[in-house]
Design an enzyme around this catalytic site. Structure first.
Site, PDB file in Angstrom:
ATOM      1  N   ARG A   1       0.822  -1.213   0.000  1.00 34.92           N
ATOM      2  CA  ARG A   1       0.000   0.000   0.000  1.00 34.92           C
ATOM      3  C   ARG A   1       0.857   1.265   0.000  1.00 34.92           C
ATOM      4  O   ARG A   1       0.593   2.237  -0.712  1.00 34.92           O
ATOM      5  CB  ARG A   1      -0.879  -0.036   1.269  1.00 34.92           C
ATOM      6  CG  ARG A   1      -2.181   0.694   1.145  1.00 34.92           C
ATOM      7  CD  ARG A   1      -3.016   0.525   2.395  1.00 34.92           C
ATOM      8  NE  ARG A   1      -3.659  -0.763   2.511  1.00 34.92           N
ATOM      9  CZ  ARG A   1      -4.695  -1.172   1.776  1.00 34.92           C
ATOM     10  NH1 ARG A   1      -5.193  -0.403   0.838  1.00 34.92           N
ATOM     11  NH2 ARG A   1      -5.228  -2.352   1.971  1.00 34.92           N
TER      12      ARG A   1
ATOM     13  N   HIS B   1     -19.303   9.322   0.650  1.00 28.92           N
ATOM     14  CA  HIS B   1     -19.640   7.946   1.024  1.00 28.92           C
ATOM     15  C   HIS B   1     -21.161   7.778   0.961  1.00 28.92           C
ATOM     16  O   HIS B   1     -21.902   8.652   1.428  1.00 28.92           O
ATOM     17  CB  HIS B   1     -19.124   7.657   2.438  1.00 28.92           C
ATOM     18  CG  HIS B   1     -19.402   6.263   2.878  1.00 28.92           C
ATOM     19  ND1 HIS B   1     -18.692   5.177   2.405  1.00 28.92           N
ATOM     20  CD2 HIS B   1     -20.335   5.770   3.727  1.00 28.92           C
ATOM     21  CE1 HIS B   1     -19.172   4.073   2.952  1.00 28.92           C
ATOM     22  NE2 HIS B   1     -20.170   4.403   3.753  1.00 28.92           N
TER      23      HIS B   1
ATOM     24  N   ASP C   1     -13.793   6.035   6.781  1.00 27.76           N
ATOM     25  CA  ASP C   1     -15.089   6.735   6.772  1.00 27.76           C
ATOM     26  C   ASP C   1     -15.414   7.409   8.110  1.00 27.76           C
ATOM     27  O   ASP C   1     -16.572   7.432   8.541  1.00 27.76           O
ATOM     28  CB  ASP C   1     -16.227   5.752   6.401  1.00 27.76           C
ATOM     29  CG  ASP C   1     -16.040   5.159   5.014  1.00 27.76           C
ATOM     30  OD1 ASP C   1     -15.469   5.835   4.144  1.00 27.76           O
ATOM     31  OD2 ASP C   1     -16.466   4.003   4.809  1.00 27.76           O
TER      32      ASP C   1
END
Ligand code: GAR
Length: 209
Positions: free
Chosen positions: A61, A105, A141
């Site tokens: 990542r 979102h 989120d």
């Protein structure tokens, strides 16, 4: 003028809404982690430069995020807008762009973080659903919410109709929030997030009942 980069993975309908909005900032580039993303075509059609940075080609990542970070620096980006970008970002990348990176979102956060939000709303039998624009922090989120679009779930709704209805709301609120950041109606400061000069704790709400 604020320079904006939009990060995408898929269809890019939110990117399109941003392109169509005539923002006072400039979308200087679009990055996709998927070469087949239709969002790339939308960007090219609008004359916006694109970069494909395939996560699969990097060992981890952090290595992928480092390349994205460098691309954003090369473009001189001030604001990173995630629009259907389906990769979790490393803590290092998130901290480098803290207060300068937002996401949309498809749920009324803090409810339904993660995936399959429409199915989960229907399964629970919620009366309301919608979307949230929030700052991106290391926790998924969970950054401060800036705006929410709220709709009433109808007895007839399916996951497909909810997806469509939430998308419509997204196309309304995302360009508005990005414009508010461009014209400094929203400011990220060390004292908190300011909306029209005042600290806000709760998101601005748009309702489509
Ligand atoms: C949007 O519904 C957005 O909220 C969602 O992906 C879709 C992208 O649509 N994002 C997430 O789920 C992020 N957690 P688009 O490619 O047509 O803009």
């Amino acid at each position: 003028m604020i320079k904006i980069a939009v990060l995408v993975s898929g269809s890019g309908s939110n990117l399109q809404a941003l392109i169509d909005a005539n923002l006072s900032g400039q979308i200087v580039g679009v990055i996709s982690n998927k070469p087949e993303a239709y969002a790339l075509e939308r960007a090219q059609r609008a004359g916006i430069q694109t970069a494909v940075i395939e996560h699969k080609q990097y060992p981890n990542r952090e290595a992928f995020d480092d390349v994205m970070h460098q691309q954003l620096l090369d473009w001189g980006v001030d604001l990173v807008v995630l629009a259907g970008f389906m990769r979790i970002l490393s803590a290092k990348f998130v901290s480098a762009w803290e207060g300068k990176m937002i996401n949309i979102h498809p749920s009324l956060l803090p409810q339904y973080k993660g995936m399959h939000t429409h199915q989960r709303v229907l399964k629970t039998g919620d009366l309301y659903h919608g979307c949230t624009v929030h700052y991106v922090t290391a926790e998924l989120d969970a950054g401060q919410a800036l705006a929410q679009g709220v709709l009433k779930v109808s007895y007839h709704d399916t996951t497909e109709t909810l997806a469509l209805r939430v998308h419509e709301l997204e196309h309304l609120i995302y360009p508005q929030v990005v414009e508010w950041i461009c014209n400094q109606t929203i400011q990220h400061t060390s004292n908190g997030v300011l909306y029209r000069g005042k600290v806000i704790k709760a998101p601005v709400q748009f309702c489509k009942i």
